[in-house]
Write an enzyme that holds these catalytic residues in place. Structure first.
Site, mmCIF file in Angstrom:
data_model
loop_
_atom_site.group_PDB
_atom_site.id
_atom_site.type_symbol
_atom_site.label_atom_id
_atom_site.label_comp_id
_atom_site.label_asym_id
_atom_site.label_seq_id
_atom_site.Cartn_x
_atom_site.Cartn_y
_atom_site.Cartn_z
ATOM 1 N N LYS A 1 0.837 -1.173 0.064
ATOM 2 C CA LYS A 1 0.212 0.118 0.075
ATOM 3 C C LYS A 1 0.832 1.237 -0.126
ATOM 4 C CE LYS A 1 -2.282 -0.753 3.774
ATOM 5 N NZ LYS A 1 -1.579 -1.894 4.095
ATOM 6 N N ARG B 1 -9.867 1.003 8.589
ATOM 7 C CA ARG B 1 -9.312 -0.481 8.946
ATOM 8 C C ARG B 1 -10.290 -1.130 9.846
ATOM 9 N NH1 ARG B 1 -3.251 0.661 8.560
ATOM 10 N NH2 ARG B 1 -2.384 -1.507 9.242
ATOM 11 N N ARG C 1 11.485 -6.587 5.692
ATOM 12 C CA ARG C 1 11.081 -5.062 5.124
ATOM 13 C C ARG C 1 12.243 -4.297 5.773
ATOM 14 N NH1 ARG C 1 5.159 -2.641 5.056
ATOM 15 N NH2 ARG C 1 5.446 -2.623 7.089
ATOM 16 N N ARG D 1 11.475 -1.551 11.130
ATOM 17 C CA ARG D 1 10.425 -1.093 11.790
ATOM 18 C C ARG D 1 10.102 -1.908 12.902
ATOM 19 N NH1 ARG D 1 5.112 0.138 8.061
ATOM 20 N NH2 ARG D 1 4.044 -0.671 9.853
ATOM 21 N N ARG E 1 -0.638 -8.380 13.956
ATOM 22 C CA ARG E 1 -0.792 -7.394 12.968
ATOM 23 C C ARG E 1 -1.833 -8.089 11.674
ATOM 24 N NH1 ARG E 1 4.346 -5.018 10.676
ATOM 25 N NH2 ARG E 1 2.888 -3.624 9.623
HETATM 26 P P1 AMP Z 1 0.960 0.579 8.881
HETATM 27 O O1 AMP Z 1 2.004 1.563 8.857
HETATM 28 O O2 AMP Z 1 -0.384 0.615 8.134
HETATM 29 O O3 AMP Z 1 1.321 -1.092 8.851
HETATM 30 O O4 AMP Z 1 0.502 0.566 10.573
HETATM 31 C C1 AMP Z 1 1.161 0.469 11.694
HETATM 32 C C2 AMP Z 1 0.470 0.333 12.791
HETATM 33 O O5 AMP Z 1 -0.254 1.654 13.095
HETATM 34 C C3 AMP Z 1 -0.645 -0.640 12.959
HETATM 35 O O6 AMP Z 1 -0.200 -2.023 13.131
HETATM 36 C C4 AMP Z 1 -1.903 -0.096 13.757
HETATM 37 O O7 AMP Z 1 -1.132 -0.335 15.327
HETATM 38 C C5 AMP Z 1 -1.681 1.598 13.670
HETATM 39 N N1 AMP Z 1 -2.373 1.821 12.602
HETATM 40 C C6 AMP Z 1 -2.233 2.518 11.581
HETATM 41 N N2 AMP Z 1 -3.488 2.767 10.913
HETATM 42 C C7 AMP Z 1 -4.582 2.448 11.776
HETATM 43 C C8 AMP Z 1 -5.992 2.545 11.557
HETATM 44 N N3 AMP Z 1 -6.477 3.038 10.658
HETATM 45 N N4 AMP Z 1 -6.552 2.304 12.766
HETATM 46 C C9 AMP Z 1 -5.880 1.758 13.941
HETATM 47 N N5 AMP Z 1 -4.572 1.529 14.052
HETATM 48 C C10 AMP Z 1 -3.992 1.942 12.832
#
Ligand code: AMP
Length: 234
Positions: free
Chosen positions: A22, A98, A137, A171, A182
């Site tokens: 994404k 989400r 990653r 990360r 996740r």
């Molecule tokens: P990402 O970078 O998209 O993989 O997001 C990393 C982390 O941020 C996720 O595992 C969640 O803990 C939090 N997060 C990101 N977007 C959301 C969302 N829309 N709702 C809730 N938690 C989020």
């Protein structure tokens, strides 16, 4: 420069499991089509880095691979959406919504702004392929360029191909023990949104196992239906 004839902004959502690409696609889409890229995960990591009140609330959830409470995420989205510029063709929501609460929250925000959801792009990828994508990653500690030490390594170990910086970082939530929670959160809370948006005839599914350029080519074909692109990409 690409532009939109109407003043009404497009609203695109990128939906897909962690590791489906994404973020990579969103960066390319935002640049090519002049979209405001809103990456909730990155926005939360920035808040955590700043140790702001939102960051303090979000940290324990992000560290455990759980979804941050929706009211906190809605604050982040509201603040980010205000940054739209007149010349931008719309919003590109990456990692939001989400769950169904957030999808309903988005509908409310769009109503308030007299906007409509334009299109959801669902990047589909079998869960078993995601673990390698996440566990290997890395990104450049200087310019943020993304790599995968197994699937897409840098030419020289630990050295960014783009800026030459030595030091690639992982990360915290890409550590193996956080990947499973996740993926579980994705399956339980986010994946049902695919059916939700399919029912609304708002979602198009794209096979994310394709190459980065291959996925972007398909996305571009779809985006061209809504926005005149700046230059041919394929
Ligand atoms: P990402 O970078 O998209 O993989 O997001 C990393 C982390 O941020 C996720 O595992 C969640 O803990 C939090 N997060 C990101 N977007 C959301 C969302 N829309 N709702 C809730 N938690 C989020």
């Amino acid at each position: 420069m690409s532009s939109n004839n109407s003043n009404k902004k497009n609203v695109f959502v990128l939906l897909g499991p962690p590791g489906s690409g994404k973020g990579t696609q969103a960066e390319k889409m935002a640049l090519e089509y002049q979209l405001l890229h809103i990456d909730t995960g990155q926005a939360l990591r920035t808040e955590i880095g700043l140790n702001s009140p939102v960051g303090q609330l979000a940290k324990s959830y992000v560290d455990k691979g759980q979804l941050v409470p929706s009211d906190v995420v809605m604050q982040v989205i509201m603040a980010a959406m205000k940054r739209i510029q007149p010349e931008q063709n719309g919003y590109l929501l990456d990692g939001f919504p989400r769950n169904k609460t957030q999808a309903d929250g988005l509908e409310n925000i769009l109503k308030q702004l007299s906007l409509e959801l334009t299109q959801v792009f669902y990047l589909s990828m079998p869960l078993e392929e995601l673990v390698d994508r996440l566990a290997f990653r890395v990104s450049c500690g200087n310019c943020g360029a993304k790599y995968n030490t197994k699937l897409n390594p840098t030419q020289v170990k630990n050295t960014c191909d783009k800026c030459g910086h030595v030091g690639l970082v992982t990360r915290k939530d890409d550590q193996v023990e956080v990947i499973q929670p996740r993926l579980k959160a994705y399956q339980e809370e986010t994946e049902p949104l695919v059916a939700h948006y399919n029912q609304l005839h708002k979602s198009v599914t794209i096979d994310a196992r394709n190459t980065i350029d291959g996925v972007f080519e398909i996305l571009s074909e779809k985006l061209n239906q809504f926005i005149a692109s700046a230059s041919p990409t394929a």
